[in-house]
Design a protein around this motif. Structure first.
Motif: not given
Length: 320
Positions: A291-320
């Protein structure tokens, strides 16, 4: 312990618990005067240091102790009040009857004292610090908007990197407000793990960290970190069908990949389903911002608000 510190507003429960765990505030009985809680956080000898560092060089006036001086200056420094407003608050609160000009002199003479207290608290914390990730240095990356006082004051963006094990700021960069957040502006040492919010979730920054021997843990942004299924041929990974199967409080992870001009970046996606209350709080914040920025929220954005999602490369470390 009391949930209010000095006159700077209520503390969040998680902040209180963190303070209790790190600083021994659980030893303070409930209902103790708020300023005593603040004093408990300060390093031993802080009052004597005010004299040694010449913060109390002015012997005249109504500020006759280090405690009063610190309380008055914190009104200015933490509440963001002008010196004139600080003087009014100090007088109305019965702390001190001092002018804004006198406060400015006190502030200028207190720089070394504040540096001494900050360094002493950092050393105290470092003495009990422990690595968060074994053998890795976890760095928190963020940015804040800083505005100079006055109607025509300039606005800047402060980018900084914090070592989580010691809470010491290791890097800081000041840029015009037009310069956005990005991991690429930070120096990365081999073994560093950089953690940041979705404002830092860009493939260019991820590649920069990986190229210098580090890893990232970032809040997910579906716009700037388009995920693909693990395969050579590009095929988008739609998270929502997977997220909808989660129960409240359940954590789940999936392998995925990012793609940029240099190739494929393997990542691990981790998600947590929020409670109804947590989701409602997030949605309210999203609606206020939109509302402050004059934007319209997408349905996908509203649904994603129900989750915490992180992306990590740490868990995919390459073995020597």
């Amino acid at each position: 312990m009391t949930r209010v510190v000095a006159n700077f507003g209520p503390m969040k429960d998680e902040q209180v618990q963190l303070a209790e765990d790190w600083w021994g505030l659980d030893e303070l009985e409930s209902g103790r005067p708020e300023w005593e809680v603040v004093e408990h956080l300060l390093p031993a000898g802080w009052e004597q240091a005010s004299r040694d560092c010449r913060a109390m060089v002015y012997s005249h006036g109504s500020i006759t102790s280090a405690s009063v001086l610190l309380r008055v200056l914190l009104i200015h420094l933490l509440d963001g009040c002008s010196l004139r407003e600080t003087a009014v608050r100090a007088r109305e609160g019965g702390l001190a009857d001092v002018s804004d000009v006198a406060l400015l002199k006190r502030l200028r003479s207190s720089g070394e004292w504040f540096r001494w207290m900050s360094q002493a608290m950092i050393e105290r914390l470092a003495g009990s610090a422990r690595p968060v990730l074994a053998g890795r240095a976890l760095k928190l990356i963020d940015a804040s908007v800083v505005s100079e006082p006055g109607a025509t004051g300039s606005t800047w963006r402060l980018h900084y990197a914090l070592d989580l094990s010691t809470l010491q700021c290791e890097q800081a960069h000041v840029t015009p407000i037009s310069v956005g957040e990005g991991l690429a502006r930070f120096e990365v040492s081999p073994g560093d793990v950089l953690m940041g919010d979705r404002g830092l979730a860009h493939r260019q920054g991820v590649r920069h960290v990986l190229d210098h021997g580090g890893d990232v843990i970032l809040r997910m942004s579906t716009l700037t970190l388009p995920l693909e299924k693990l395969q050579e041929q590009a095929q988008a990974l739609d998270l929502l069908p997977r997220l909808r199967r989660l129960r409240v409080g359940q954590v789940q992870g999936w392998p995925a990949q990012l793609r940029d001009a240099q190739g494929i970046i393997p990542v691990q996606v981790c998600a947590l389903k929020k409670s109804a209350r947590q989701t409602r709080i997030t949605l309210e914040k999203l609606h206020r911002t939109a509302k402050r920025k004059g934007r319209k929220l997408r349905p996908r954005t509203l649904e994603m608000a129900g989750y915490v999602v992180v992306v990590s490369t740490y868990a995919m470390q390459r073995k020597p």
